[in-house]
Design an enzyme around this catalytic site. Structure first.
Site, PDB file in Angstrom:
ATOM      1  N   HIS A 371       0.794  -1.231   0.000  1.00 54.93           N
ATOM      2  CA  HIS A 371       0.000   0.000   0.000  1.00 54.93           C
ATOM      3  C   HIS A 371       0.824   1.278   0.000  1.00 54.93           C
ATOM      4  O   HIS A 371       0.259   2.365   0.063  1.00 54.93           O
ATOM      5  CB  HIS A 371      -0.931   0.028   1.216  1.00 54.93           C
ATOM      6  CG  HIS A 371      -2.138  -0.829   1.080  1.00 54.93           C
ATOM      7  ND1 HIS A 371      -3.265  -0.441   0.387  1.00 54.93           N
ATOM      8  CD2 HIS A 371      -2.395  -2.074   1.537  1.00 54.93           C
ATOM      9  CE1 HIS A 371      -4.166  -1.400   0.434  1.00 54.93           C
ATOM     10  NE2 HIS A 371      -3.662  -2.412   1.121  1.00 54.93           N
ATOM     11  N   LYS A 568       0.860  14.339   0.779  1.00 56.90           N
ATOM     12  CA  LYS A 568      -0.503  14.623   0.301  1.00 56.90           C
ATOM     13  C   LYS A 568      -0.697  16.117   0.033  1.00 56.90           C
ATOM     14  O   LYS A 568      -1.704  16.518  -0.533  1.00 56.90           O
ATOM     15  CB  LYS A 568      -1.531  14.094   1.293  1.00 56.90           C
ATOM     16  CG  LYS A 568      -1.509  12.555   1.394  1.00 56.90           C
ATOM     17  CD  LYS A 568      -2.497  12.045   2.425  1.00 56.90           C
ATOM     18  CE  LYS A 568      -2.421  10.530   2.602  1.00 56.90           C
ATOM     19  NZ  LYS A 568      -2.954   9.779   1.451  1.00 56.90           N
ATOM     20  N   LYS A 666     -14.655   8.030  -4.567  1.00 54.05           N
ATOM     21  CA  LYS A 666     -15.929   8.349  -3.911  1.00 54.05           C
ATOM     22  C   LYS A 666     -16.452   9.704  -4.379  1.00 54.05           C
ATOM     23  O   LYS A 666     -17.644   9.875  -4.655  1.00 54.05           O
ATOM     24  CB  LYS A 666     -15.746   8.340  -2.395  1.00 54.05           C
ATOM     25  CG  LYS A 666     -15.421   6.971  -1.826  1.00 54.05           C
ATOM     26  CD  LYS A 666     -14.812   7.050  -0.433  1.00 54.05           C
ATOM     27  CE  LYS A 666     -14.180   5.721  -0.049  1.00 54.05           C
ATOM     28  NZ  LYS A 666     -13.256   5.816   1.085  1.00 54.05           N
TER      29      LYS A 666
END
Length: 834
Positions: A371, A568, A666
């Protein structure tokens, strides 16, 4: 008497929520009152809203139980290959609404609560989130469980029942404060304890060599108590099981003397044992080599493997003397990696199998999902710690490594660099076990979670292993379950889609491609726009209530939802917000994330965002043109509110650092457009929707790597970009922290001196891309067309597709569309009935 239905409810009746049959409503009311009386020992005079929630939860659970037992009967009779998904995290969120949707009883429950004078939405809000995960990795595991049940796979999730889940995040004076997430304080109506299946787990001790082989002796024992949670598939009567282990101390404390000191020490020892399942480690992207974490990792795999073997030996295909077969175990990242030496210990020390036979069987059983490519997230356990805690397992790891290195040496004589690079034991500095290498060597399949990520681990991170066994490495792009991330959280959009193309998209998300036929249908586009506006209005009301900040629902809702981490690049977003403030552009900005308690830079980023928000939100000149809100305590139930209301989804990690991302999927499914780099799953999203239907900016992976070679000079960007210079000067001078001018020195030092993720290099491109966003948003029809093209392109990103690929390519099983007969009908399996 039933109430008259609204137009929206009439549309839902012929769509996905089921017709509320009056007989079923009556039975549900009876069940509700029975549980209120007998389970909760209350009547309507003294019952609280939480009691009503609990009574409803138990009533819905009643609808699960018969199917749950029937599913296990079906698996026993049909004896399929079983799949076990091992994960240290399952970020399940709330269960009630998702269960009602999957059972098809939502409207019936709604009507029953209405007749009882209760609001079902208010009851749903009372439920605690099962916060048993940090972020993407744990939420992915939850989506996978939903898909495995929906696809009829005989699958089980195994993890830890953390007494305290991910911490509750509070923002006080702009800073993060962590509070315990006591999610079990009111009980959990969805779980069933199974003390009859309690199992021993051993720690410490020593290895004794005997004529019969190695024996692990003088160990400390902790008991693993299983708690089972039902996982229903979508309207197929399949109910699988998630089994979570809770640590219990054995009851053999010596209290003979019973003086105060001995008694207290006994209690302290008991607490020490039970601490193993006390709390979830609050970080999934930074490795901390702490003994308790290694205890957790071994605890879950030791209990799980005993349980798997017990189930196998009592199945039709197993026997007490048969080696483990017809079993597939998926390791969700390296956290359950100790399963590999543990299974070898069981085979060799207990079942007395030959080493080579045991190793072949072990490799065929396990598969490993990677991951992350970040070095700080890869687990490397110190030899000294493992030698103390798990001495027999360290011996087995050494033996695995020796045979592995013998093989490498035979293929590449005298290549010491390759031996060092591929060893399971790292010897530079403190000797450590590289858990990713252990997973690769001990598994028959290794997969990344997006095409770009899988290519990086094959060509860079694990290149030596990939060159040696290229067929072992695969890609399995992540996915999300459309049940929770559409049916549960965005019923308005579901209604519009179902009315246009029917209901099959719920279990076949590729059906959404049919929406491309409506791109030029102004009436349909207006319906999509109306749903989005309703969601934004509802969320704006929530924000005003919770944060006392009034948001213009007509503005663009620009949302950045990620765990706080430098890669991020929440900082890039924050710099742009300051730039917008300087230009007085109109926009709504929201950021939501948790920072791991020990992660200093993450906490400083939160403080910067909240400080910028305080200045902007209280500036009368700006007014309602720009608002910045940091959503505290982000969790699954909050995501279900945020995502349907979002216009623009921020996916702006440095190219080559994000493994996949599932938040991006999403948002896409719920009608948000993406601004992002070509990183993680963004690459495939752009392929599916068309790059022209996303806002792509910034360096590519190749360009980032080229910059790494040439050297990244942050100061050069600062000097040549006036907008960036202005923003940085404001932060440095204390414009956003007047009482503490140097408060953000750590952030500015990071950006100027040692920014691995090159925020400044992408700043100009990001600002220009945001200008494109603002321009398009002013054309609602064109914006809506792009939104529709994105929704139509989300078929690939269903977790049903991901799990189907795992099943066929890795686990060797086939998804089934067989609908298990409900409990009211006989069970028939290949001619058998019961």
């Amino acid at each position: 008497m039933a109430r008259p239905l609204t137009d929206q409810e009439k549309r839902r009746q012929i769509s996905l929520r089921g017709i509320p049959d009056l007989e079923n409503v009556h039975e549900l009311i009876k069940g509700f009152n029975r549980h209120l009386h007998f389970t909760l020992v209350k009547d309507r005079n003294i019952a609280t809203p939480r009691d009503y929630y609990s009574a409803l939860a138990h009533t819905v659970r009643d609808h699960l139980v018969g199917r749950w037992i029937r599913t296990q009967q079906f698996y026993y009779e049909s004896d399929p290959k079983r799949v076990y998904y091992l994960s240290l995290e399952f970020y399940m969120g709330r269960t009630l609404q998702n269960t009602m949707v999957n059972l098809g009883v939502q409207n019936t429950c709604d009507e029953a609560m209405y007749q009882l004078g209760l609001d079902i939405e208010e009851l749903e809000e009372i439920e605690e989130d099962a916060g048993l995960g940090n972020g993407g990795l744990g939420r992915l595991a939850a989506c996978f469980l939903d898909s495995m049940a929906t696809l009829g796979l005989a699958a089980y999730g195994y993890g830890i029942r953390y007494e305290y889940g991910i911490f509750n995040q509070k923002i006080r004076d702009g800073c993060q404060v962590e509070e315990a997430d006591d999610w079990l304080r009111y009980g959990n109506p969805w779980e069933k304890s199974r003390p009859e299946f309690m199992l021993p787990v051993h720690f410490y001790g020593r290895v004794q060599e005997t004529k019969e082989g190695s024996k692990w002796v003088d160990t400390q024992v902790v008991l693993a108590m299983p708690y089972d949670t039902p996982i229903p598939g979508y309207q197929n009567n399949t109910v699988n099981t998630m089994r979570l282990w809770s640590a219990r101390a054995p009851n053999d404390f010596n209290l003979k003397d019973f003086n105060v000191g001995d008694y207290i020490q006994a209690v302290l020892d008991r607490n020490l044992a039970e601490n193993i399942s006390r709390v979830l480690y609050p970080n999934d992207n930074f490795f901390e080599g702490k003994e308790l974490r290694l205890k957790q990792e071994y605890f879950v795999v030791a209990a799980t493997l005993q349980d798997i073997i017990r189930r196998f030996k009592t199945s039709k295909s197993g026997s007490p003397s048969a080696p483990l077969s017809r079993v597939a175990v998926q390791l969700n990242d390296t956290h359950p990696a100790m399963a590999i030496p543990e299974l070898m210990r069981i085979f060799v020390d207990i079942e007395k199998l030959d080493w080579d036979v045991a190793w072949d069987l072990t490799r065929r059983t396990f598969a490993y999902t990677n991951h992350t490519v970040l070095p700080e997230a890869l687990e490397r356990w110190p030899i000294k710690l493992m030698e103390t805690l798990l001495p027999r397992h360290l011996q087995i790891i050494y033996q695995i490594n020796q045979k592995h290195l013998d093989n490498i040496a035979a293929l590449f004589p005298d290549d010491m660099d390759k031996l060092r690079a591929m060893s399971l034991i790292e010897e530079d500095g403190e000797k450590r076990v590289n858990m990713a290498h252990l997973c690769i060597v001990g598994s028959h399949a290794v997969n990344g979670v997006a095409e770009i990520h899988s290519n990086i681990i094959k060509t860079q991170v694990f290149r030596n292993f990939s060159d040696l066994e290229p067929g072992k490495f695969q890609n399995k792009t992540n996915g999300i379950t459309p049940r929770r991330w559409l049916l549960v959280c965005n019923t308005g959009l579901v209604d519009v889609i179902a009315e246009a193309i029917g209901e099959d998209f719920v279990t076949d998300l590729d059906q959404l491609k049919k929406l491309n036929d409506f791109v030029d249908d102004k009436h349909f586009l207006q319906s999509i726009m109306k749903v989005k506006q309703e969601n934004k209005l509802k969320f704006a009301q929530y924000l005003e209530k919770e944060y006392n900040v009034k948001i213009n629902p007509g503005s663009i809702f620009d949302v950045h939802v990620k765990r706080i981490h430098e890669y991020k690049r929440q900082v890039l977003n924050c710099l742009h917000i300051i730039h917008l403030y300087n230009r007085m552009c109109a926009s709504f900005q929201s950021s939501a994330s948790d920072a791991a308690p020990g992660y200093h830079m993450a906490k400083m980023i939160i403080k910067l965002i909240t400080s910028v928000g305080d200045v902007i939100n209280n500036d009368p000149v700006v007014g309602d043109k720009l608002k910045v809100i940091f959503l505290e305590n982000y969790r699954v139930s909050l995501a279900e509110k945020v995502i349907p209301a979002t216009d623009l989804s921020e996916q702006i990690s440095t190219a080559g650092t994000e493994a996949s991302g599932t938040g991006n999927m999403k948002f896409m499914l719920n009608g948000a457009l993406t601004i992002g780099t070509l990183d993680g799953a963004n690459v495939e999203m752009a392929e599916e929707a068309g790059k022209e239907n996303m806002f792509i900016f910034g360096m590519t992976v190749d360009e980032v790597q080229e910059m790494d070679k040439e050297g990244y000079d942050a100061m050069s960007y600062y000097e040549k970009l006036p907008e960036l210079k202005q923003v940085m000067d404001q932060i440095t001078s204390g414009f956003f922290s007047l009482k503490q001018p140097h408060l953000f020195k750590d952030i500015t030092d990071m950006l100027f001196k040692y920014d691995r993720f090159k925020v400044f290099a992408d700043f100009e491109a990001y600002v220009k891309c945001q200008e494109r966003v603002s321009k398009l948003f002013q054309d609602p029809i064109e914006w809506s067309k792009m939104v529709l093209r994105n929704i139509a392109a989300t078929g690939k990103f269903s977790s049903d597709r991901t799990i189907t690929e795992y099943a066929r390519d890795i686990w060797g099983v086939e998804p089934s569309n067989i609908k298990i007969p409900p409990p009211s009908e006989p069970l028939r399996v290949e001619g058998l009935t019961s």
